[in-house]
Design an enzyme around this catalytic site. Structure first.
Site, PDB file in Angstrom:
ATOM      1  N   HIS A 126       0.822   5.175   1.459  1.00  0.00           N
ATOM      2  CA  HIS A 126       0.417   6.006   2.100  1.00  0.00           C
ATOM      3  C   HIS A 126       0.489   7.611   1.239  1.00  0.00           C
ATOM      4  O   HIS A 126       1.417   7.707   1.037  1.00  0.00           O
ATOM      5  CB  HIS A 126       1.005   6.260   3.441  1.00  0.00           C
ATOM      6  CG  HIS A 126       0.903   5.215   4.480  1.00  0.00           C
ATOM      7  ND1 HIS A 126       0.248   4.970   5.356  1.00  0.00           N
ATOM      8  CD2 HIS A 126       2.012   4.122   4.254  1.00  0.00           C
ATOM      9  CE1 HIS A 126       0.417   3.907   6.165  1.00  0.00           C
ATOM     10  NE2 HIS A 126       1.393   3.276   5.446  1.00  0.00           N
ATOM     11  N   HIS A 167       0.656  -1.277  -0.164  1.00  0.00           N
ATOM     12  CA  HIS A 167      -0.094  -0.080  -0.093  1.00  0.00           C
ATOM     13  C   HIS A 167       0.892   1.317   0.051  1.00  0.00           C
ATOM     14  O   HIS A 167       2.128   1.170   0.396  1.00  0.00           O
ATOM     15  CB  HIS A 167      -0.889   0.012   1.115  1.00  0.00           C
ATOM     16  CG  HIS A 167      -0.283  -0.334   2.671  1.00  0.00           C
ATOM     17  ND1 HIS A 167       0.214  -1.326   2.922  1.00  0.00           N
ATOM     18  CD2 HIS A 167       0.072   0.791   3.608  1.00  0.00           C
ATOM     19  CE1 HIS A 167       0.777  -1.432   3.935  1.00  0.00           C
ATOM     20  NE2 HIS A 167       0.753  -0.129   4.259  1.00  0.00           N
TER      21      HIS A 167
END
Ligand code: AMP
Length: 164
Positions: A152, A150
């Site tokens: 951020h 992922h």
């Protein structure tokens, strides 16, 4: 019983914790409730694995998330523990072995590019024209706590350098 006497009795029977009973309560609950884990604690406790994570539950709509962007390949939602006024997590809908960036292989180039380009588009959508930061934590020392790659996206405040 007069009204005044009745009111006085009610006031006297209210339980007002004294400072000693409050601290006794704190002492008791401190043994029962673990302290809130920090992001670093969560990362150290996380086991690097290819098993489904909480992000699969978000993708499958088994748990709610504040989704800000979605297309056929990626999903972006607000971080549950924001580290900046805008903090968005951007994930691929299909993990394909990408538990983290360190597991990337050549076949992942397209999705990695798509994640980054999505981050740029979401930054625009969120009005972060003055700047933003992209972070990818990897592995225990990189403070990764969820093993589904992922990005951020952080913004809305001035960032510092170096990151600590
Ligand atoms: P990392 O520490 O880089 O693995 O980042 C994982 C991020 O996922 C952390 O910033 C968490 O706050 C965030 N997170 C974990 N669970 C949820 C959730 N249910 N909804 C939104 N964000 C979450």
């Amino acid at each position: 019983m007069t009204k005044n006497k009745d009111r006085k009795m009610r006031q006297e029977t209210k339980i007002k914790p004294s400072s000693s009973s409050t601290s006794r309560l704190q002492l008791l609950t401190s043994h029962l409730l673990p302290p809130m884990a920090s992001e670093k604690d969560a990362a150290l406790a996380a086991v690097p694995t290819d098993s489904p994570t909480i992000f699969d539950k978000i993708i499958n709509k088994e748990i709610p998330a504040k989704v800000v962007y979605e297309d056929e390949k990626v999903l972006a939602f607000r971080d549950i523990a924001p580290q900046a006024p805008t903090h968005i997590v951007i994930i691929p809908k299909v993990k394909d072995g990408l538990t983290g960036l360190s597991k990337a292989e050549e076949r992942h180039c397209e999705i990695l590019g798509h994640l980054l380009y999505s981050a740029k588009r979401i930054a625009e959508q969120e009005g972060l024209e003055d700047g933003f930061r992209i972070v990818i934590n990897d592995g225990p020392k990189g403070c990764q706590s969820v093993y589904h790659i992922h990005i951020h996206l952080l913004g809305g405040r001035h960032m510092n350098w170096p990151p600590c």
